[in-house]
Scaffold this motif. Structure first.
Motif, mmCIF file in Angstrom:
data_model
loop_
_atom_site.group_PDB
_atom_site.id
_atom_site.type_symbol
_atom_site.label_atom_id
_atom_site.label_comp_id
_atom_site.label_asym_id
_atom_site.label_seq_id
_atom_site.Cartn_x
_atom_site.Cartn_y
_atom_site.Cartn_z
ATOM 1 N N LYS A 169 0.821 -1.228 0.000
ATOM 2 C CA LYS A 169 0.000 0.000 0.000
ATOM 3 C C LYS A 169 0.851 1.274 0.000
ATOM 4 N N ILE A 170 1.953 1.237 -0.716
ATOM 5 C CA ILE A 170 2.796 2.418 -0.857
ATOM 6 C C ILE A 170 2.135 3.381 -1.841
ATOM 7 N N PRO A 171 2.034 4.657 -1.483
ATOM 8 C CA PRO A 171 1.375 5.634 -2.359
ATOM 9 C C PRO A 171 1.980 5.660 -3.764
ATOM 10 N N ASN A 172 1.108 5.779 -4.761
ATOM 11 C CA ASN A 172 1.491 5.870 -6.177
ATOM 12 C C ASN A 172 2.110 4.591 -6.741
ATOM 13 N N SER A 173 2.068 3.496 -5.972
ATOM 14 C CA SER A 173 2.613 2.231 -6.476
ATOM 15 C C SER A 173 1.697 1.651 -7.551
ATOM 16 N N LEU A 174 2.265 0.766 -8.353
ATOM 17 C CA LEU A 174 1.535 0.204 -9.486
ATOM 18 C C LEU A 174 0.919 -1.143 -9.134
ATOM 19 N N GLN A 175 -0.291 -1.341 -9.626
ATOM 20 C CA GLN A 175 -1.036 -2.573 -9.357
ATOM 21 C C GLN A 175 -0.569 -3.729 -10.229
ATOM 22 N N VAL A 176 0.086 -3.402 -11.316
ATOM 23 C CA VAL A 176 0.662 -4.416 -12.204
ATOM 24 C C VAL A 176 2.120 -4.054 -12.451
ATOM 25 N N ILE A 177 2.877 -4.996 -12.964
ATOM 26 C CA ILE A 177 4.298 -4.768 -13.219
ATOM 27 C C ILE A 177 4.516 -4.470 -14.700
ATOM 28 N N TYR A 178 5.269 -3.401 -14.947
ATOM 29 C CA TYR A 178 5.620 -2.999 -16.298
ATOM 30 C C TYR A 178 7.129 -3.107 -16.470
ATOM 31 N N VAL A 179 7.560 -3.550 -17.652
ATOM 32 C CA VAL A 179 8.983 -3.580 -17.999
ATOM 33 C C VAL A 179 9.121 -3.207 -19.463
#
Length: 247
Positions: free
Chosen positions: A52-62
């Motif tokens: 639950k870190i602010p502005n973190s992404l719900q999916v992983i992008y590379v």
């Protein structure tokens, strides 16, 4: 058979001297892609969103090329194992949060350290949030991944420490020096390291889970004059990348 056996080889020390000159970035404009079930042995578990870190992404992008090399890594990894991704592209705001959080944790754990020593120790575990080309945050390029070894069902195996653990045991070669302390973790780290480096990634020696490809950190380790992945700026909406551009 030779390749399969080589994934069990010990992790050797990286004695390469880094280039002192500035490394140029010739941006490839390779897109960010989502990791969401394209491969049956690649599992995405975005740990900072789970925390639950602010502005973190719900999916992983590379970057697209990173995903291609993850598939190459799997081609030499025994089929009873999988790769579990914890993080890939990381928004700048998340990097800022992590640096502040780690600095506070270091200060609490080591109250005798000076501010300068706290800053130095923090930088061992998390890059200072910077857009400067000479000190560009690896995860901001989409060319860095935090990754572990999993079983065939994507359950993370025990590689000797927790992810992001502030500990001497987090260094990639720790169990090469103390193999009897945790023989299984030593073997798992070798598997992860060898399959990833065979695919073209380089490892950050202070963290067994961190690997780079085609960014400045990678270029320094392979002694390349340039890197192809520069910084990516993303617009985040509901913890997804809505759009991105290269900066």
């Amino acid at each position: 058979m030779h390749i399969k056996k080589s994934v069990f080889h010990p992790i050797t020390a990286n004695n390469a001297s880094f280039l002192s000159s500035k490394i140029a970035v010739g941006e490839s404009f390779e897109p960010l892609i989502k990791i969401e079930g394209q491969h049956p042995r690649i599992f995405a578990k975005p740990i900072y969103h789970q925390q639950k870190i602010p502005n973190s992404l719900q999916v992983i992008y590379v970057r697209e090329g990173v995903y291609e090399r993850l598939q190459e890594a799997l081609s030499v990894l025994p089929k009873i194992y999988s790769l579990v991704l914890y993080d890939g592209y990381r928004p700048f705001q998340v990097q800022q949060y992590l640096f502040t959080h780690f600095a506070q944790e270091v200060a609490q754990r080591f109250p005798h350290l000076s501010e300068q020593e706290i800053d130095s120790e923090t930088r061992r575990y998390v890059a200072f949030p910077s857009l400067d080309c000479a000190h560009l945050v690896p995860h901001l390029t989409g060319g860095a991944v935090d990754i572990t070894l999993g079983d065939i069902n994507g359950h993370a195996l025990n590689l000797g420490t927790a992810f992001d653990e502030i500990s001497a045991k987090s260094t990639t070669r720790y169990f090469e020096q103390f193999p009897n302390e945790n023989h299984k973790a030593c073997t798992y780290r070798r598997l992860l390291y060898n399959c990833m480096t065979m695919a073209g990634f380089t490892n950050y020696s202070e963290e067994w889970w961190h690997y780079d490809y085609n960014n400045i950190a990678w270029a320094r380790r392979v002694q390349a004059q340039s890197a192809s992945y520069g910084a990516v700026q993303a617009v985040i909406h509901n913890h997804y990348v809505k759009e991105f551009n290269f900066i």
